[in-house]
Design a protein around this motif. Structure first.
Motif, mmCIF file in Angstrom:
data_model
loop_
_atom_site.group_PDB
_atom_site.id
_atom_site.type_symbol
_atom_site.label_atom_id
_atom_site.label_comp_id
_atom_site.label_asym_id
_atom_site.label_seq_id
_atom_site.Cartn_x
_atom_site.Cartn_y
_atom_site.Cartn_z
ATOM 1 N N LYS A 441 7.082 22.155 20.801
ATOM 2 C CA LYS A 441 5.945 21.511 21.464
ATOM 3 C C LYS A 441 6.393 20.401 22.411
ATOM 4 O O LYS A 441 5.690 20.071 23.376
ATOM 5 C CB LYS A 441 5.013 20.939 20.385
ATOM 6 N N GLU A 474 5.144 26.859 21.135
ATOM 7 C CA GLU A 474 4.313 26.187 20.135
ATOM 8 C C GLU A 474 3.553 25.019 20.760
ATOM 9 O O GLU A 474 3.953 24.468 21.776
ATOM 10 C CB GLU A 474 5.187 25.657 18.992
ATOM 11 N N GLY A 475 2.447 24.643 20.136
ATOM 12 C CA GLY A 475 1.729 23.433 20.512
ATOM 13 C C GLY A 475 0.935 23.541 21.799
ATOM 14 O O GLY A 475 0.749 22.544 22.498
ATOM 15 N N GLU A 477 -2.142 23.482 24.156
ATOM 16 C CA GLU A 477 -3.441 22.832 24.039
ATOM 17 C C GLU A 477 -4.328 23.025 25.256
ATOM 18 O O GLU A 477 -5.529 22.752 25.179
ATOM 19 C CB GLU A 477 -3.245 21.335 23.773
ATOM 20 N N GLY A 495 -1.175 27.370 19.140
ATOM 21 C CA GLY A 495 -1.553 25.990 19.369
ATOM 22 C C GLY A 495 -3.047 25.792 19.233
ATOM 23 O O GLY A 495 -3.822 26.733 19.046
ATOM 24 N N TYR A 496 -3.457 24.544 19.376
ATOM 25 C CA TYR A 496 -4.856 24.170 19.178
ATOM 26 C C TYR A 496 -5.768 24.739 20.258
ATOM 27 O O TYR A 496 -6.989 24.694 20.108
ATOM 28 C CB TYR A 496 -4.981 22.649 19.145
#
Length: 531
Positions: A441, A474-475, A477, A495-496
């Motif tokens: 991330k 990863e990560g 947003e 990720g979110y």
């Protein structure tokens, strides 16, 4: 009112405890701040060195690709193939065909020879420990570059001229950027890369941090002015002192009373394991272009009897240091396989991944236990991926590579987690034999802000493709990050933007909604084509 003797004694105990804790807090605060600063700067020095190793890996990959094409010469067709390699690899400024003594025969772009301010002979080049590469500095009128030489036959060699871009070393925190420099040098002291906003001769009372490559004759150094370092990240001093004050009072009060002996945190983890409180949460992995959910990563959460959820950082470090992480891993994996059983059986392309610390991976009986756990739920091994974190050093790379090889032969997939910020060098991407790399991330957060993040991600993606590996970011947003990752050659992510880690019920509902939406969209497209 006159105090009774026991009251005076109690006050004296509290005051003594308070003075001891405040004094200790002062020294502890300084030690914590200085230790944190040292760790952060040592990590940044390691990042600078590993980025340099990536640049050399990238140049070596270009030379390997040309060498596999067969004999090279200075005819137009061969030079066109060389120019194509330079064009495809942004970190490579030029590629030259040279004699075995190092003298230049021809160049992909002959005009670049005019910028050379000198050229070293082969005896002055430095041998690396990998791939028989030779490294040397190329002096040019506008600065210097890094030369990487690889022999291709008994007469000729290839040299990649690498531009060690200063952006690769723009890693210092904002408070230190004007009071520090990042320097990359060859083993013989030749400077090949530097990032500084002012000349190092203007610095006063420098503190230095060094890291030496185990693969190439390179070492990285960060110089920081002592005064700036003392001011940096010192905000923790007063909070620590307030904590010391509170602890002093609390400890003094406790000393005045007879209390039951408190159990330690390790016993608390043991109780949680016995009660089955460690549960799997699921974060989806998805196709960056279509948004389709391809699988999930299993993440640990502790759910107490009262329903409160404890985040992993509250128990994972202690579980690792105390040896409880192995039991916790098997408990969470068994629960995840049971919950996802129907999903995995219905969709053979759906994949589950879970984290394994390096020490657990190479432990006795790991493969047998994994086979037994997976076979017990009748889930296909090829739908299970192990993520080996790079944040901890592999205790035995050869042993780990043998374990990974056996796992892959059994059908399991293996991923290297936290690639780019972890402990291991990028050479271990190939040495470990994993199927997948997961980009941390740290790089995704800044990939849309310009600078070096996009270059590093693109380099990792290309290197992974050269090694026939898949890449997951990863990560994620934002949609802007998705577009930037696609441009860098990354195809999958998590990720979110799609979802945070979820308990099984909510995760299963999310997958159902995603599949229903995908089916509806496919139906609409098909109807439009028929019409």
């Amino acid at each position: 009112m006159k105090l009774r003797w026991p009251d005076v004694t109690q006050i004296a105990i509290v005051v003594t405890s308070l003075v001891a804790f405040v004094t200790g807090g002062h020294f502890a605060a300084k030690a914590v701040i200085e230790g944190q600063q040292s760790r952060q700067l040592e990590e940044l020095t390691d990042v600078a060195l590993r980025r340099s190793e990536v640049a050399v890996d990238f140049g070596a990959a270009a030379l390997d690709e040309l060498a596999r094409r067969g004999p090279l010469s200075c005819d137009p067709a061969s030079l066109q193939a060389v120019r194509l390699q330079v064009y495809q690899r942004s970190g490579v400024k030029d590629i030259r065909l040279v004699n075995r003594d190092g003298s230049v025969i021809c160049s992909a772009y002959s005009e670049t020879l005019e910028f050379d301010n000198g050229w070293v002979d082969r005896p002055e080049m430095l041998l690396s420990k990998e791939n028989h590469l030779l490294l040397f500095r190329v002096d040019q009128f506008n600065g210097f570059a890094l030369g990487v030489l690889r022999d291709i036959d008994k007469k000729n060699s290839l040299v990649a001229i690498l531009g060690i871009n200063s952006d690769l070393f723009d890693i210092m925190p904002a408070e230190l950027r004007g009071h520090s420099e990042v320097l990359l040098e060859l083993k013989n002291g030749s400077e090949v890369g530097r990032f500084a906003l002012k000349r190092h001769t203007e610095f006063a009372q420098l503190v230095s941090f060094n890291d030496v490559s185990s693969r190439y004759p390179l070492h990285a150094t960060i110089h920081v002015e002592r005064g700036a370092l003392q001011r940096w990240n010192s905000e923790a001093y007063w909070p620590i002192m307030m904590i010391a004050l509170g602890l002093g009072v609390a400890f003094g009060v406790l000393l005045t009373k007879t209390t039951a002996r408190l159990e330690g945190p390790i016993a608390d983890i043991d109780r949680g394991l016995a009660r089955g409180e460690f549960k799997p949460f699921y974060q989806p992995t998805f196709d960056l272009r279509t948004g389709a959910i391809l699988g999930c990563e299993v993440l640990a959460r502790r759910i107490r009897e009262d329903g409160s959820i404890i985040p992993p950082m509250s128990f994972i470090p202690l579980a690792e240091s105390s040896g409880r992480i192995e039991s916790m891993t098997w408990q969470i994996l068994e629960a995840a396989l049971k919950e996802l059983y129907h999903r995995l059986r219905e969709d053979k392309q759906f994949k589950l991944s879970f984290n394994v610390v390096p020490r657990h991976l190479v432990s006795d009986g790991f493969i047998e236990t994994l086979r037994r756990v997976v076979a017990g739920t009748k889930v296909s091994a090829r739908q299970v991926m192990l993520e080996v974190t790079e944040r901890n050093e592999l205790p035995d790379l050869d042993r780990a590579a043998a374990v990974v090889k056996e796992l892959r032969e059994l059908g399991f997939r293996v991923a290297m987690d936290d690639v780019g910020v972890g402990h291991n060098g990028l050479s271990q991407m190939k040495g470990l034999g994993a199927n997948t790399i997961k980009i941390d991330k740290f790089f995704v957060d800044s990939i849309t802000e310009g600078g070096s993040a996009a270059t590093i991600v693109e380099t990792l993606a290309r290197l992974a493709r050269d090694l026939h590996m898949t890449v997951i970011a990863e990560g994620i947003e934002t949609f802007e990050q998705v577009q930037a990752l696609i441009a860098c050659g990354v195809e999958e992510g998590q990720g979110y933007l799609v979802s945070p880690p979820l308990p099984f019920g909510k995760f299963d509902e999310l997958v159902e909604i995603s599949q229903s939406r995908a089916f509806a969209e496919a139906t609409v497209r098909q109807a439009a084509q028929v019409a």
